[in-house]
Scaffold this motif. Structure first.
Motif, PDB file in Angstrom:
ATOM      1  N   ALA A 195      -3.690   3.756   0.445  1.00 10.62           N
ATOM      2  CA  ALA A 195      -4.325   3.268  -0.781  1.00 10.62           C
ATOM      3  C   ALA A 195      -3.690   1.925  -1.107  1.00 10.62           C
ATOM      4  CB  ALA A 195      -4.108   4.250  -1.928  1.00 10.62           C
ATOM      5  N   ASP A 207      -2.378  -1.067  -3.204  1.00 13.26           N
ATOM      6  CA  ASP A 207      -1.811  -1.127  -4.554  1.00 13.26           C
ATOM      7  C   ASP A 207      -2.556  -2.105  -5.447  1.00 13.26           C
ATOM      8  OD1 ASP A 207       0.004   0.711  -3.704  1.00 13.26           O
ATOM      9  OD2 ASP A 207       1.683  -0.693  -3.537  1.00 13.26           O
ATOM     10  N   ASN A 208      -3.226  -3.105  -4.869  1.00 14.24           N
ATOM     11  CA  ASN A 208      -3.877  -4.129  -5.689  1.00 14.24           C
ATOM     12  C   ASN A 208      -5.301  -3.772  -6.088  1.00 14.24           C
ATOM     13  OD1 ASN A 208      -5.141  -4.394  -3.248  1.00 14.24           O
ATOM     14  ND2 ASN A 208      -4.681  -6.549  -2.982  1.00 14.24           N
ATOM     15  N   GLY A 209      -5.835  -2.678  -5.648  1.00 17.45           N
ATOM     16  CA  GLY A 209      -7.206  -2.349  -6.023  1.00 17.45           C
ATOM     17  C   GLY A 209      -7.528  -0.871  -5.896  1.00 17.45           C
ATOM     18  N   GLY A 210      -6.621  -0.116  -5.320  1.00 19.08           N
ATOM     19  CA  GLY A 210      -6.844   1.307  -5.190  1.00 19.08           C
ATOM     20  C   GLY A 210      -7.786   1.708  -4.074  1.00 19.08           C
ATOM     21  N   ARG A 211      -8.293   0.726  -3.319  1.00 14.36           N
ATOM     22  CA  ARG A 211      -9.184   1.065  -2.203  1.00 14.36           C
ATOM     23  C   ARG A 211      -8.422   1.836  -1.155  1.00 14.36           C
ATOM     24  NH1 ARG A 211     -11.882  -4.177  -0.058  1.00 14.36           N
ATOM     25  NH2 ARG A 211     -11.531  -2.923   1.780  1.00 14.36           N
ATOM     26  N   ARG A 212      -9.106   2.772  -0.509  1.00 11.21           N
ATOM     27  CA  ARG A 212      -8.495   3.545   0.565  1.00 11.21           C
ATOM     28  C   ARG A 212      -9.061   3.052   1.888  1.00 11.21           C
ATOM     29  NH1 ARG A 212      -5.974   8.462  -0.882  1.00 11.21           N
ATOM     30  NH2 ARG A 212      -5.992   8.733  -3.126  1.00 11.21           N
ATOM     31  N   ALA A 248       0.842  -1.188   0.000  1.00  6.00           N
ATOM     32  CA  ALA A 248       0.000   0.000   0.000  1.00  6.00           C
ATOM     33  C   ALA A 248       0.879   1.241   0.000  1.00  6.00           C
ATOM     34  CB  ALA A 248      -0.905  -0.001   1.226  1.00  6.00           C
ATOM     35  N   THR A 249       0.239   2.392  -0.245  1.00  6.79           N
ATOM     36  CA  THR A 249       0.920   3.681  -0.235  1.00  6.79           C
ATOM     37  C   THR A 249       0.196   4.604   0.731  1.00  6.79           C
ATOM     38  OG1 THR A 249       1.501   3.379  -2.554  1.00  6.79           O
ATOM     39  CG2 THR A 249       1.700   5.602  -1.677  1.00  6.79           C
ATOM     40  N   HIS A 302       5.837   3.762   0.676  1.00 11.34           N
ATOM     41  CA  HIS A 302       5.322   2.461   0.254  1.00 11.34           C
ATOM     42  C   HIS A 302       5.519   1.498   1.425  1.00 11.34           C
ATOM     43  CE1 HIS A 302       4.623   3.612  -3.862  1.00 11.34           C
ATOM     44  NE2 HIS A 302       5.795   4.226  -3.851  1.00 11.34           N
ATOM     45  N   THR A 336      -1.390   7.803   2.040  1.00 15.50           N
ATOM     46  CA  THR A 336      -1.959   8.984   1.387  1.00 15.50           C
ATOM     47  C   THR A 336      -2.266  10.111   2.359  1.00 15.50           C
ATOM     48  OG1 THR A 336      -4.191   8.077   1.559  1.00 15.50           O
ATOM     49  CG2 THR A 336      -2.987   7.639  -0.480  1.00 15.50           C
TER      50      THR A 336
END
Length: 117
Positions: free
Chosen positions: A76, A78-83, A51-52, A99, A54
């Motif tokens: 967020a 990385d595998n789906g952009g969900r927050r 994840a990253t 990261h 945000t």
């Protein structure tokens, strides 16, 4: 007491007994289902997810000690952009753009939770 009246009374008494037995059996089934659900929810598969970071902010809770020691970190996946929001200790020193890997806890009931560890 006449035989017919005695039979009607006995039938009414048995009907009441069966109602109570049915209610008791239904209660036992509900209690058993609750324990099965709790057992499934306790079974967890842990998966590390990249994840990253945000956003980093203070915890919004009532426990003073945790407010002093913890942070609310929005990441967020990385595998789906969900927050999602996770709690992290201030000692981990997260910054926006870092990261990281967080732990996704997949419960057998289908519930998914996340933690920083």
């Amino acid at each position: 007491m006449r035989e017919e009246t005695r039979r009607k009374l006995e039938r009414a008494l048995w009907r009441e007994r069966f109602k109570k037995i049915g209610i008791g059996a239904a209660a036992l089934v509900l209690i058993g289902a609750y324990f099965v659900y709790e057992d499934y929810d306790a079974r967890v598969e842990n998966v590390r997810v990249p994840a990253t970071v945000t956003n980093v902010g203070p915890l919004n809770i009532k426990n003073t000690r945790l407010i002093e020691e913890g942070l609310s970190v929005e990441v967020a996946l990385d595998n789906g952009g969900r927050r999602i929001n996770v709690m992290a200790m201030k000692t981990t020193d997260p910054h926006v753009g870092d990261h990281i890997e967080i732990t996704e806890h997949r419960h057998h009931t289908g519930r998914i939770t996340y933690s920083w560890k």
